[in-house]
Design a protein around this motif. Structure first.
Motif, PDB file in Angstrom:
ATOM      1  N   GLU A 169       0.774  -1.431   0.035  1.00 55.63           N
ATOM      2  CA  GLU A 169       0.077   0.162   0.086  1.00 55.63           C
ATOM      3  C   GLU A 169       0.830   0.963  -0.034  1.00 55.63           C
ATOM      4  O   GLU A 169       0.601   2.330  -0.673  1.00 55.63           O
ATOM      5  N   ILE A 170       1.946   1.500   0.952  1.00 58.07           N
ATOM      6  CA  ILE A 170       3.031   2.269   0.752  1.00 58.07           C
ATOM      7  C   ILE A 170       3.565   2.592  -0.608  1.00 58.07           C
ATOM      8  O   ILE A 170       3.533   3.774  -1.104  1.00 58.07           O
ATOM      9  N   VAL A 171       4.092   1.505  -1.057  1.00 52.29           N
ATOM     10  CA  VAL A 171       4.414   1.572  -2.638  1.00 52.29           C
ATOM     11  C   VAL A 171       3.371   2.315  -3.494  1.00 52.29           C
ATOM     12  O   VAL A 171       3.892   3.309  -4.371  1.00 52.29           O
ATOM     13  N   LYS A 172       2.075   1.881  -3.603  1.00 52.05           N
ATOM     14  CA  LYS A 172       1.058   2.435  -4.434  1.00 52.05           C
ATOM     15  C   LYS A 172       0.945   3.721  -4.352  1.00 52.05           C
ATOM     16  O   LYS A 172       1.025   4.726  -5.129  1.00 52.05           O
ATOM     17  N   LEU A 173       0.891   4.323  -2.798  1.00 54.60           N
ATOM     18  CA  LEU A 173       0.936   5.791  -2.693  1.00 54.60           C
ATOM     19  C   LEU A 173       2.014   6.498  -3.009  1.00 54.60           C
ATOM     20  O   LEU A 173       1.944   7.783  -3.705  1.00 54.60           O
ATOM     21  N   ALA A 174       3.273   6.149  -2.895  1.00 57.49           N
ATOM     22  CA  ALA A 174       4.213   6.547  -3.267  1.00 57.49           C
ATOM     23  C   ALA A 174       4.533   6.768  -4.865  1.00 57.49           C
ATOM     24  O   ALA A 174       4.843   7.925  -5.339  1.00 57.49           O
ATOM     25  N   HIS A 175       3.954   5.795  -5.469  1.00 55.66           N
ATOM     26  CA  HIS A 175       4.337   5.862  -6.848  1.00 55.66           C
ATOM     27  C   HIS A 175       3.094   6.679  -7.685  1.00 55.66           C
ATOM     28  O   HIS A 175       3.450   7.384  -8.517  1.00 55.66           O
ATOM     29  N   LYS A 176       2.087   6.950  -6.994  1.00 55.36           N
ATOM     30  CA  LYS A 176       1.057   7.932  -7.334  1.00 55.36           C
ATOM     31  C   LYS A 176       1.794   9.226  -7.353  1.00 55.36           C
ATOM     32  O   LYS A 176       1.385  10.091  -8.252  1.00 55.36           O
ATOM     33  N   GLY A 201       4.781   9.933  -7.450  1.00 56.51           N
ATOM     34  CA  GLY A 201       5.951  10.120  -8.213  1.00 56.51           C
ATOM     35  C   GLY A 201       7.358   9.569  -7.402  1.00 56.51           C
ATOM     36  O   GLY A 201       8.369  10.132  -7.915  1.00 56.51           O
ATOM     37  N   ALA A 202       7.108   9.157  -6.198  1.00 56.88           N
ATOM     38  CA  ALA A 202       8.266   8.875  -5.381  1.00 56.88           C
ATOM     39  C   ALA A 202       8.723   7.437  -5.530  1.00 56.88           C
ATOM     40  O   ALA A 202       8.036   6.482  -5.932  1.00 56.88           O
ATOM     41  N   VAL A 203      10.152   7.328  -5.595  1.00 55.56           N
ATOM     42  CA  VAL A 203      10.880   6.045  -5.539  1.00 55.56           C
ATOM     43  C   VAL A 203      10.715   5.420  -4.086  1.00 55.56           C
ATOM     44  O   VAL A 203      10.833   6.161  -2.978  1.00 55.56           O
ATOM     45  N   VAL A 204      10.711   4.034  -4.024  1.00 52.45           N
ATOM     46  CA  VAL A 204      10.546   3.417  -2.798  1.00 52.45           C
ATOM     47  C   VAL A 204      11.575   2.336  -2.501  1.00 52.45           C
ATOM     48  O   VAL A 204      11.706   1.567  -3.119  1.00 52.45           O
ATOM     49  N   CYS A 205      12.349   2.350  -1.406  1.00 54.54           N
ATOM     50  CA  CYS A 205      13.370   1.404  -0.908  1.00 54.54           C
ATOM     51  C   CYS A 205      12.718   0.793   0.259  1.00 54.54           C
ATOM     52  O   CYS A 205      12.279   1.300   1.061  1.00 54.54           O
ATOM     53  N   VAL A 206      13.181  -0.563   0.298  1.00 62.37           N
ATOM     54  CA  VAL A 206      12.694  -1.656   1.286  1.00 62.37           C
ATOM     55  C   VAL A 206      13.725  -2.062   2.324  1.00 62.37           C
ATOM     56  O   VAL A 206      14.467  -2.870   1.352  1.00 62.37           O
ATOM     57  N   ASP A 207      13.727  -1.843   3.263  1.00 61.63           N
ATOM     58  CA  ASP A 207      14.749  -2.670   4.262  1.00 61.63           C
ATOM     59  C   ASP A 207      14.075  -3.913   4.643  1.00 61.63           C
ATOM     60  O   ASP A 207      13.322  -4.095   5.417  1.00 61.63           O
ATOM     61  N   ALA A 208      14.784  -5.230   3.914  1.00 63.08           N
ATOM     62  CA  ALA A 208      13.935  -6.404   4.002  1.00 63.08           C
ATOM     63  C   ALA A 208      14.943  -7.452   4.826  1.00 63.08           C
ATOM     64  O   ALA A 208      14.897  -8.651   4.759  1.00 63.08           O
ATOM     65  N   ALA A 209      15.751  -6.690   5.572  1.00 64.20           N
ATOM     66  CA  ALA A 209      16.860  -7.536   6.524  1.00 64.20           C
ATOM     67  C   ALA A 209      16.103  -8.552   7.278  1.00 64.20           C
ATOM     68  O   ALA A 209      16.342  -9.624   7.636  1.00 64.20           O
ATOM     69  N   GLN A 210      14.580  -8.059   7.940  1.00 66.63           N
ATOM     70  CA  GLN A 210      14.019  -8.939   8.843  1.00 66.63           C
ATOM     71  C   GLN A 210      12.851  -9.793   8.103  1.00 66.63           C
ATOM     72  O   GLN A 210      12.122 -10.379   9.093  1.00 66.63           O
ATOM     73  N   VAL A 213       8.952 -12.959   0.115  1.00 63.56           N
ATOM     74  CA  VAL A 213       9.167 -11.692  -0.450  1.00 63.56           C
ATOM     75  C   VAL A 213       9.030 -11.692  -1.927  1.00 63.56           C
ATOM     76  O   VAL A 213       9.956 -12.325  -2.275  1.00 63.56           O
ATOM     77  N   ASP A 214       8.186 -11.137  -2.457  1.00 60.96           N
ATOM     78  CA  ASP A 214       8.070 -10.898  -4.114  1.00 60.96           C
ATOM     79  C   ASP A 214       8.210  -9.524  -4.613  1.00 60.96           C
ATOM     80  O   ASP A 214       7.262  -8.591  -4.347  1.00 60.96           O
ATOM     81  N   VAL A 215       9.325  -9.110  -4.918  1.00 68.95           N
ATOM     82  CA  VAL A 215       9.503  -7.987  -5.411  1.00 68.95           C
ATOM     83  C   VAL A 215       8.716  -7.405  -6.346  1.00 68.95           C
ATOM     84  O   VAL A 215       8.262  -6.231  -6.384  1.00 68.95           O
ATOM     85  N   LEU A 256       5.291  -6.671  -4.657  1.00 69.57           N
ATOM     86  CA  LEU A 256       5.444  -5.253  -3.796  1.00 69.57           C
ATOM     87  C   LEU A 256       5.688  -4.143  -4.647  1.00 69.57           C
ATOM     88  O   LEU A 256       5.167  -2.981  -4.250  1.00 69.57           O
ATOM     89  N   ALA A 257       6.336  -4.373  -5.779  1.00 71.97           N
ATOM     90  CA  ALA A 257       6.489  -3.120  -6.774  1.00 71.97           C
ATOM     91  C   ALA A 257       7.595  -2.168  -6.522  1.00 71.97           C
ATOM     92  O   ALA A 257       7.537  -1.131  -6.817  1.00 71.97           O
ATOM     93  N   CYS A 258       8.235  -2.672  -5.434  1.00 75.74           N
ATOM     94  CA  CYS A 258       9.208  -1.502  -4.578  1.00 75.74           C
ATOM     95  C   CYS A 258      10.429  -1.326  -5.651  1.00 75.74           C
ATOM     96  O   CYS A 258      10.644  -2.133  -6.694  1.00 75.74           O
ATOM     97  N   ASP A 259      11.089  -0.131  -5.619  1.00 77.76           N
ATOM     98  CA  ASP A 259      12.140   0.168  -6.516  1.00 77.76           C
ATOM     99  C   ASP A 259      13.371  -0.483  -6.310  1.00 77.76           C
ATOM    100  O   ASP A 259      14.187  -0.635  -7.026  1.00 77.76           O
ATOM    101  N   PHE A 260      13.848  -0.400  -4.999  1.00 72.96           N
ATOM    102  CA  PHE A 260      15.114  -1.055  -4.404  1.00 72.96           C
ATOM    103  C   PHE A 260      14.411  -1.964  -3.134  1.00 72.96           C
ATOM    104  O   PHE A 260      13.420  -1.873  -2.380  1.00 72.96           O
ATOM    105  N   LEU A 261      15.354  -2.904  -2.664  1.00 74.04           N
ATOM    106  CA  LEU A 261      14.917  -3.916  -1.646  1.00 74.04           C
ATOM    107  C   LEU A 261      16.315  -4.327  -1.436  1.00 74.04           C
ATOM    108  O   LEU A 261      17.342  -4.930  -2.412  1.00 74.04           O
ATOM    109  N   ALA A 262      16.627  -4.340   0.170  1.00 69.96           N
ATOM    110  CA  ALA A 262      17.953  -4.765   0.500  1.00 69.96           C
ATOM    111  C   ALA A 262      17.931  -5.775   1.658  1.00 69.96           C
ATOM    112  O   ALA A 262      16.901  -5.645   2.475  1.00 69.96           O
ATOM    113  N   PHE A 263      18.993  -6.834   1.683  1.00 72.05           N
ATOM    114  CA  PHE A 263      18.958  -7.673   2.669  1.00 72.05           C
ATOM    115  C   PHE A 263      20.362  -8.236   3.093  1.00 72.05           C
ATOM    116  O   PHE A 263      20.846  -8.120   1.936  1.00 72.05           O
ATOM    117  N   SER A 264      20.468  -8.820   3.919  1.00 74.70           N
ATOM    118  CA  SER A 264      21.682  -9.364   4.430  1.00 74.70           C
ATOM    119  C   SER A 264      21.758 -11.177   4.419  1.00 74.70           C
ATOM    120  O   SER A 264      20.706 -11.755   5.068  1.00 74.70           O
TER     121      SER A 264
END
Length: 411
Positions: free
Chosen positions: A183-190, A192-201, A208-210, A213-221
């Protein structure tokens, strides 16, 4: 694979600590490694230790094939559209810093707004803080609800026409909160913002299906998902990554080097300067195989059951404060708490004498500690090899600690 017997796959979990069987409940910090991952690292160093992409000899070819096969496994694991979207880094922190320097630092300008929350790990706060200072952008915080969740109305109200970038944790390493990323990604893209997700946890605890999610970036360890330390992943949409400049130069990321100018390789290698983290990547690939053999849905159901049991048992203890949402559907397998008149460090030290490993401190979340109005908390975090018996050990240990410290104060 039977989760009731899964501890036998983890050599470290068979030991005793301070005369007690080890009960490891610090999985949000780092996970333990199954023997198959340890064997993979040993096999690499003993039989085909070589630099990928650089040699045509047998060992070099074998190392290259294994390294790139690991990238393919990561791509499938998070359902990225293309392998070129998978960049190997040293971990979540390195991935987020890469985005801060190469994307935010290059494409945002003075007056643009960066939106995060107070529940962020320092690794998902300081890079944006520093980038904002450098370019004159404005760092803003989405308010948290009293139970430590995010209300989408607060997200909407926090966004403006100047909001260009949002970075947010998928699962809080303190509150356990699972945030509504879709939902946050949908609001952001409306907007025109780019979304990065910290997916470490999140990536090792549920699917997790990127693309979903439609996120622009996703990071994990890797080390939080039974892989080696020192390896991580940055996923980025190809159309964005292609326009981002590298931030480390030399080694394998070059295409052509002249005396006064150079050009870079195509994705993903232009972001992987120097000798790659070969063993780490290969070990991460094996950890992914292990996770998929068990199944992320199985792991999620197991952790929900443990979290629900732990919440019930902890809530029955007098003088305990539990932070974050109480509904197991809204949280991962992380429970953070405090006991009246017992400092978290004292509690963790006492429990260690019982063979129980928990975390105590600010958990790299000092702004969140301030929001909670505490200096530190205790944290128990679960993973696929934990059991209800582990939680019973924790509960009994806490009860012993309460008696011990109450007696100490009475003296």
């Amino acid at each position: 694979m039977n989760l009731n017997e899964i501890k036998t796959y983890f050599p470290i979990l068979t030991q005793s600590v301070n005369g007690h069987p080890l009960v490891y409940l610090d999985n949000a910090a780092t996970s333990q490694k199954p023997k198959v991952v340890i064997d993979t690292l040993e096999a690499y160093y003993q039989t085909y230790n070589a630099n990928p992409h650089r040699g045509v000899h047998t060992l070099g070819v074998k190392a290259t094939d294994a390294y790139e096969a690991a990238r393919e496994k990561v791509k499938t694991f998070i359902n990225a559209k293309e392998t070129a979207e998978i960049i190997f880094t040293r971990g979540t922190t390195s991935s987020l810093n890469l985005v801060a320097q190469s994307y935010v630092g290059q494409f945002l300008k003075e007056g643009d707004e960066i939106l995060i929350t107070q529940m962020e790990h320092h690794s998902n706060l300081i890079p944006w803080q520093q980038a904002a200072k450098k370019i004159g952008a404005i760092l803003k915080y989405i308010p948290l609800s009293p139970n430590g969740t995010i209300d989408l109305d607060n997200v909407k109200e926090s966004m403006t026409a100047n909001t260009k970038f949002i970075s947010i944790t998928h699962v809080s390493n303190v509150l356990g909160t699972i945030n509504p990323i879709n939902e946050i990604v949908k609001l952001a893209h409306k907007q025109g913002a780019v979304v990065c997700v910290d997916a470490a946890q999140s990536v090792s605890h549920f699917k997790v299906d990127v693309q979903d999610l439609a996120c622009d970036f996703l990071a994990f360890s890797g080390h939080k998902m039974m892989g080696p330390t020192g390896i991580g992943v940055l996923y980025g949409k190809k159309q964005i990554l292609e326009h981002m400049p590298p931030i480390e130069y030399g080694g394998e990321m070059i295409d052509f080097v002249g005396l006064y100018d150079s050009t870079w390789k195509e994705l993903p290698w232009k972001f992987e300067g120097g000798t790659p983290i070969v063993a780490g990547a290969i070990g991460l690939g094996t950890a992914i195989d292990f996770l998929e053999q068990i199944g992320l849905e199985t792991i999620r159901l197991h952790e929900k059951k443990l979290a629900n049991f732990a919440l019930e048992q902890l809530s029955a203890i007098k003088g305990i404060s539990i932070y974050g949402p109480k509904n197991p559907e809204q949280r991962g397998g992380v429970i953070t708490f405090n006991i009246d008149n017992v400092h978290p460090h004292d509690l963790a030290t006492f429990l260690d004498q019982e063979g129980i490993a928990i975390r105590a401190g600010h958990h790299c979340c000092q702004p969140l500690m301030k929001w909670l109005n505490v200096s530190a908390t205790a944290r128990a975090s679960f993973y696929l090899y934990n059991t209800e018996e582990d939680i019973e050990f924790l509960i009994n240990g806490i009860k012993k600690a309460k008696v011990y410290f109450e007696d100490a104060f009475a003296i």
